[in-house]
Design a protein around this motif. Structure first.
Motif, PDB file in Angstrom:
ATOM      1  N   ARG A 218       2.067  12.284 -10.622  1.00 49.73           N
ATOM      2  CA  ARG A 218       1.815  11.195  -9.673  1.00 49.73           C
ATOM      3  C   ARG A 218       1.794   9.849 -10.405  1.00 49.73           C
TER       4      ARG A 218
ATOM      5  N   SER B 117       5.843  10.018   6.645  1.00 54.04           N
ATOM      6  CA  SER B 117       6.201   8.608   6.827  1.00 54.04           C
ATOM      7  C   SER B 117       6.863   8.391   8.182  1.00 54.04           C
TER       8      SER B 117
ATOM      9  N   GLY C 168       5.923  13.974   2.087  1.00 54.74           N
ATOM     10  CA  GLY C 168       5.818  12.532   2.281  1.00 54.74           C
ATOM     11  C   GLY C 168       6.819  11.938   3.241  1.00 54.74           C
TER      12      GLY C 168
ATOM     13  N   LYS D 125       2.160   1.716  -3.439  1.00 53.60           N
ATOM     14  CA  LYS D 125       1.128   2.229  -4.339  1.00 53.60           C
ATOM     15  C   LYS D 125       0.925   3.727  -4.139  1.00 53.60           C
ATOM     16  N   GLU D 126       0.958   4.171  -2.895  1.00 54.01           N
ATOM     17  CA  GLU D 126       0.677   5.573  -2.605  1.00 54.01           C
ATOM     18  C   GLU D 126       1.837   6.499  -2.957  1.00 54.01           C
ATOM     19  N   MET D 127       3.089   6.049  -2.788  1.00 53.86           N
ATOM     20  CA  MET D 127       4.232   6.947  -2.971  1.00 53.86           C
ATOM     21  C   MET D 127       5.033   6.672  -4.232  1.00 53.86           C
TER      22      MET D 127
ATOM     23  N   ALA E   9      -1.016   3.171   5.827  1.00 51.27           N
ATOM     24  CA  ALA E   9      -0.029   2.549   4.940  1.00 51.27           C
ATOM     25  C   ALA E   9       1.344   2.516   5.594  1.00 51.27           C
TER      26      ALA E   9
ATOM     27  N   GLN F 127       0.817  -1.206   0.000  1.00 53.23           N
ATOM     28  CA  GLN F 127       0.000   0.000   0.000  1.00 53.23           C
ATOM     29  C   GLN F 127       0.853   1.260   0.000  1.00 53.23           C
ATOM     30  N   LEU F 128       1.922   1.270   0.792  1.00 53.15           N
ATOM     31  CA  LEU F 128       2.814   2.426   0.787  1.00 53.15           C
ATOM     32  C   LEU F 128       3.460   2.583  -0.578  1.00 53.15           C
TER      33      LEU F 128
ATOM     34  N   PRO G  54       1.814   9.926   2.245  1.00 57.00           N
ATOM     35  CA  PRO G  54       1.165   8.623   2.409  1.00 57.00           C
ATOM     36  C   PRO G  54       0.088   8.692   3.489  1.00 57.00           C
ATOM     37  N   THR G  55      -0.769   7.708   3.524  1.00 57.49           N
ATOM     38  CA  THR G  55      -1.723   7.611   4.615  1.00 57.49           C
ATOM     39  C   THR G  55      -1.045   7.033   5.853  1.00 57.49           C
TER      40      THR G  55
ATOM     41  N   THR H 212       5.237  12.755  -2.041  1.00 52.79           N
ATOM     42  CA  THR H 212       3.814  12.430  -2.035  1.00 52.79           C
ATOM     43  C   THR H 212       3.397  11.959  -0.643  1.00 52.79           C
TER      44      THR H 212
END
Length: 462
Positions: free
Chosen positions: A310, A379, A375, A138-140, A152, A135-136, A148-149, A146
């Protein structure tokens, strides 16, 4: 730093070839053939004529307290008797492997490869041994910036587990020393790009007697990466105005940038896209046009470029591991809340306090929300407490006996040239070459040959 890696950011190590017996006489123990530090499984590299691939076995924990070993893939040119020794080209990120870039780098470095033996390595946590956090990732993708959530980040740290403490730059430096011994060389010349420059400098600080020369291209200073990216935020107006002058644009992109951030509150998205755009076009022509339209009430084009940047940053863990990226930056970094061992409780408050103390002198046309919302900062904000490894003193200088070439492009926003001059203050024997019109990773990506020729001349001088 990471986008740089997709651009083949790397570290070169070269030196004088010696026999293992000579190396032992100089006080460097030869690496065991089959244990930690040894090279095994040597065979011709698939699709790489003139190169042999092998595996370097290293301990998971160089301090010897936790059992386990890692196998790191290494590619070595077959000219083992090259007169100037090994040229080890290490990639950046952190998170990018090295071996997949051998062909590209051997072409770029061809004028010196009769004198040097090119070697590249997949650093721990990269390539086939990448730390995988789906997931990380995919997000970054390949971005540092960028956001991240939180989930993630937490899922990534949980997936890696307690072993995340063994993926700092100090661990990679120890791996490189084992590689030097396994190759049987006394000294190495290091050529790093982006994060590779930080790794190269850390190696020189740890093993000054084992370094012949340093080439630092697109410099991350040895004092470390700023998670607020303030140098880049302040440099953006200069870079855009220089680019505008080069293409004879009729606008003031710095004024447009300030208006856009103030109007839309999208500073993180904008600096992320600008940093990426330097790899696409160091003249930033389309970005300058989009900023002007947005400043005048039409943000559609800019939003499209941000979305495209992105998408363009998408990367697999094998290409650039965000799990390794987070592990390393959080271990190496200094943050408003302290180091990686700081308790999670209180981190957010420390970050908010640091943001409240920022002024335009710190972040230029951007705002405090941009500096505190990038980001890499987020993180590590959510990364679980992890024992912090020791770091060199921020005031320690590189050894004065090592010649150093500092190379950069004046359009670089990933590692702005301001960082190069920060490193120069800590580098007694520094030669500086700044290439006009070039962005990140001068050796690999610059259109002209000025930067590459400076590297060739530096590496081949007697």
């Amino acid at each position: 730093m990471t986008v740089a890696l997709a651009a083949a950011g790397v570290l070169l190590v070269s030196g004088t070839c010696t026999s293992a017996a000579q190396d032992r006489q100089d006080g460097a123990a030869a690496a065991p053939a089959g244990g930690s530090g040894g090279l095994s499984g040597a065979a011709a590299c698939p699709g790489l004529e003139g190169f042999t691939c092998a595996t370097l076995t290293v301990p998971l924990d160089h301090r010897g307290r936790t059992p386990g070993r890692l196998g790191l893939k290494v590619a070595m040119a077959d000219n083992a008797e090259a007169p100037k020794g090994v040229l080890l080209f290490l990639t950046g990120g952190p998170g990018q492997p090295g071996v997949p870039f051998v062909k590209r780098l051997s072409e770029r470095m061809a004028p010196v490869l009769k004198d040097y033996r090119l070697v590249m390595i997949d650093q721990r946590g990269t390539g086939a041994g990448a730390l995988r956090c789906p997931q990380l990732q995919k997000e970054m993708g390949s971005s540092d910036l960028t956001p991240p959530t939180e989930q993630a980040v937490k899922d990534c740290a949980a997936a890696i587990g307690e072993q995340r403490r063994f993926y700092g730059t100090g661990d990679t430096v120890a791996d490189l020393e084992l590689l030097r011994r396994a190759l049987g060389v006394r000294k190495m010349t290091l050529d790093g790009v982006s994060y590779g420059t930080y790794t190269a400098a850390r190696y020189a600080l740890a093993h000054p007697g084992r370094v012949a020369r340093l080439v630092l291209d697109s410099v991350v200073p040895q004092t470390g990466y700023d998670p607020m990216d303030r140098a880049a935020l302040r440099a953006a107006p200069r870079v855009l105005r220089e680019a505008c002058a080069a293409i004879d644009c009729a606008t003031d992109p710095a004024a447009d940038l300030a208006e856009v951030v103030d109007t839309y509150g999208n500073g993180v998205d904008v600096i992320d896209a600008l940093t990426t755009w330097g790899f696409v076009d160091p003249d930033y022509a389309e970005m300058i046009d989009a900023l002007h339209k947005a400043a005048n009430g039409d943000p559609g084009h800019l939003r499209g470029l941000i979305a495209g940047a992105r998408q363009g940053n998408a990367a697999t863990a094998e290409e650039l591991s965000q799990g390794l990226h987070a592990s390393t930056l959080c271990l190496d970094g200094r943050y408003p809340w302290g180091r990686s061992d700081a308790p999670v409780a209180g981190r957010r408050e420390a970050l908010e306090k640091a943001g409240a103390e920022l002024t335009p002198r710190d972040h230029g046309p951007f705002d405090a929300a941009t500096a505190t919302g990038l980001g890499s900062m987020l993180s590590c904000l959510h990364w679980p407490p992890t024992p912090a490894p020791p770091l060199p003193s921020p005031h320690r200088r590189l050894p004065g006996g090592i010649p150093v070439l500092l190379l950069g492009g004046d359009r670089d926003l990933s590692t702005p040239v301001e960082w190069l001059y920060d490193q120069k203050r800590l580098t007694p024997r520094a030669e500086v070459v700044v290439v006009e019109g070039a962005a990140h990773s001068v050796q690999s990506r610059a259109v002209g040959d000025e930067g590459r020729q400076a590297v060739y001349d530096f590496l081949l001088e007697r």
